[in-house]
Design an enzyme around this catalytic site. Sequence first.
Site, PDB file in Angstrom:
ATOM      1  N   GLN A  24      36.218  50.586  25.699  1.00  0.00           N
ATOM      2  CA  GLN A  24      35.897  50.877  27.097  1.00  0.00           C
ATOM      3  C   GLN A  24      34.861  51.993  27.174  1.00  0.00           C
ATOM      4  O   GLN A  24      35.093  53.109  26.709  1.00  0.00           O
ATOM      5  CB  GLN A  24      37.167  51.289  27.839  1.00  0.00           C
ATOM      6  CG  GLN A  24      36.957  51.905  29.207  1.00  0.00           C
ATOM      7  CD  GLN A  24      36.355  50.946  30.209  1.00  0.00           C
ATOM      8  OE1 GLN A  24      35.142  50.935  30.399  1.00  0.00           O
ATOM      9  NE2 GLN A  24      37.203  50.131  30.824  1.00  0.00           N
ATOM     10  N   ARG A  26      33.803  53.495  29.820  1.00  0.00           N
ATOM     11  CA  ARG A  26      34.118  54.465  30.864  1.00  0.00           C
ATOM     12  C   ARG A  26      35.202  55.413  30.380  1.00  0.00           C
ATOM     13  O   ARG A  26      36.205  54.999  29.818  1.00  0.00           O
ATOM     14  CB  ARG A  26      34.586  53.742  32.128  1.00  0.00           C
ATOM     15  CG  ARG A  26      34.765  54.687  33.305  1.00  0.00           C
ATOM     16  CD  ARG A  26      34.955  53.924  34.595  1.00  0.00           C
ATOM     17  NE  ARG A  26      34.876  54.823  35.729  1.00  0.00           N
ATOM     18  CZ  ARG A  26      34.877  54.427  36.984  1.00  0.00           C
ATOM     19  NH1 ARG A  26      34.943  53.145  37.254  1.00  0.00           N
ATOM     20  NH2 ARG A  26      34.807  55.296  37.956  1.00  0.00           N
ATOM     21  N   GLY A  45      49.246  43.885  47.495  1.00  0.00           N
ATOM     22  CA  GLY A  45      49.357  43.262  46.186  1.00  0.00           C
ATOM     23  C   GLY A  45      48.056  43.372  45.406  1.00  0.00           C
ATOM     24  O   GLY A  45      47.024  43.818  45.921  1.00  0.00           O
ATOM     25  N   LEU A  47      45.049  41.838  44.280  1.00  0.00           N
ATOM     26  CA  LEU A  47      44.298  40.663  44.714  1.00  0.00           C
ATOM     27  C   LEU A  47      43.318  40.160  43.658  1.00  0.00           C
ATOM     28  O   LEU A  47      42.983  38.973  43.646  1.00  0.00           O
ATOM     29  CB  LEU A  47      43.533  40.979  46.010  1.00  0.00           C
ATOM     30  CG  LEU A  47      44.389  41.456  47.186  1.00  0.00           C
ATOM     31  CD1 LEU A  47      43.515  41.727  48.405  1.00  0.00           C
ATOM     32  CD2 LEU A  47      45.472  40.436  47.514  1.00  0.00           C
ATOM     33  N   GLU A  65      40.305  48.145  34.216  1.00  0.00           N
ATOM     34  CA  GLU A  65      41.185  49.261  33.855  1.00  0.00           C
ATOM     35  C   GLU A  65      41.603  50.067  35.088  1.00  0.00           C
ATOM     36  O   GLU A  65      42.724  50.581  35.152  1.00  0.00           O
ATOM     37  CB  GLU A  65      40.535  50.173  32.820  1.00  0.00           C
ATOM     38  CG  GLU A  65      41.476  51.266  32.341  1.00  0.00           C
ATOM     39  CD  GLU A  65      41.001  52.006  31.098  1.00  0.00           C
ATOM     40  OE1 GLU A  65      41.485  53.127  30.872  1.00  0.00           O
ATOM     41  OE2 GLU A  65      40.151  51.466  30.365  1.00  0.00           O
ATOM     42  N   GLU A  98      30.358  44.212  32.869  1.00  0.00           N
ATOM     43  CA  GLU A  98      31.262  44.322  34.013  1.00  0.00           C
ATOM     44  C   GLU A  98      31.265  45.740  34.570  1.00  0.00           C
ATOM     45  O   GLU A  98      31.217  45.948  35.773  1.00  0.00           O
ATOM     46  CB  GLU A  98      32.679  43.907  33.585  1.00  0.00           C
ATOM     47  CG  GLU A  98      33.632  43.667  34.750  1.00  0.00           C
ATOM     48  CD  GLU A  98      34.468  44.882  35.103  1.00  0.00           C
ATOM     49  OE1 GLU A  98      35.139  44.854  36.142  1.00  0.00           O
ATOM     50  OE2 GLU A  98      34.446  45.865  34.332  1.00  0.00           O
ATOM     51  N   ASN A  99      31.295  46.729  33.681  1.00  0.00           N
ATOM     52  CA  ASN A  99      31.270  48.127  34.123  1.00  0.00           C
ATOM     53  C   ASN A  99      29.961  48.458  34.818  1.00  0.00           C
ATOM     54  O   ASN A  99      29.943  49.057  35.892  1.00  0.00           O
ATOM     55  CB  ASN A  99      31.469  49.060  32.930  1.00  0.00           C
ATOM     56  CG  ASN A  99      32.932  49.362  32.670  1.00  0.00           C
ATOM     57  OD1 ASN A  99      33.539  50.147  33.366  1.00  0.00           O
ATOM     58  ND2 ASN A  99      33.500  48.709  31.688  1.00  0.00           N
ATOM     59  N   ARG A 102      29.742  46.502  38.291  1.00  0.00           N
ATOM     60  CA  ARG A 102      30.737  46.587  39.340  1.00  0.00           C
ATOM     61  C   ARG A 102      31.427  47.941  39.480  1.00  0.00           C
ATOM     62  O   ARG A 102      31.849  48.313  40.565  1.00  0.00           O
ATOM     63  CB  ARG A 102      31.811  45.514  39.107  1.00  0.00           C
ATOM     64  CG  ARG A 102      31.273  44.107  39.128  1.00  0.00           C
ATOM     65  CD  ARG A 102      32.325  43.102  38.719  1.00  0.00           C
ATOM     66  NE  ARG A 102      33.516  43.201  39.547  1.00  0.00           N
ATOM     67  CZ  ARG A 102      34.636  42.540  39.291  1.00  0.00           C
ATOM     68  NH1 ARG A 102      34.716  41.762  38.246  1.00  0.00           N
ATOM     69  NH2 ARG A 102      35.679  42.676  40.086  1.00  0.00           N
TER      70      ARG A 102
END
Length: 274
Positions: A24, A26, A45, A47, A65, A98-99, A102
């Site tokens: 990771q 981050r 919840g 989502l 994470e 992805e990091n 987003r």
Amino acid sequence: MDVHPLRRVIRRVPLSQVTPSQAQPRRLFQEESIASLAESIERDGLLSPPVVRPCPGGYELIAGERRWRASQLAGLTEVPVVVREANDSAVLEMMLIENLQRENLNPIEEAQGYQQLIAQFNLNQEEAAVKVGRNRATVANALRLLKLPEEVRESIRKGEITAGHAKVILGLETAADQVLAAHETISNGLSVRALEEWLEHLKNLSNDSIKPAKPVHLKEPLDANASDLQVRLQQRFGAKVGLRYRKGKGAITIHFANNDDLDRILQICSVTTD
């Protein structure tokens, strides 16, 4: 590099079986942001399921994470996850992209993410920019932040100075000047514009910008302790400081650029004027 997972399924698994990845990029997660997300999860919840891959004893996170941390805070014992099979290289690439696409990374984490993506997959800046949907200039400017001294980079990580401040600080020639400018910004809460004006004032003092003033000696040079004191005084006042010292006697000279600069120094000394 395209990722071709062998399979992708959604299932509910015990939260205790999901662990974060060591890859990771981050490192810092804002507690307030996690708490806010936890409240949302308690109310509505989870989502958007985290993405995981099987590993010995459970599952390793590929993406999500923050959601995993917030689910723990919300008291969940079981969560839905997207299970994918992918090798280490594919996992790292997915995680980095992805990091960078987003997550709300701080500027240093973002720069390190670009650097890792470029190094790990032998990309140039243009190719890395395409991977994450950015333009090349954005990637290039982010990578420049990694040239700053570690002390300044840490201030950026903590949000004490912004990327805008850092851009100004990068224009200084030496690491000592850059650290001094960062200290001044933090100590006095300077905006980017105010930092630019402060640097301009100091440049007007001499042709040496904000480089530490050469000590004025009384027959012999400053010892290590006195030299260190001079540097710390310059950092404290954000100005050139001359120090003369010998056998417990000497003088301190603080330079200022104009009346406003003098007022700033007097405020630091808790001196008021009539």
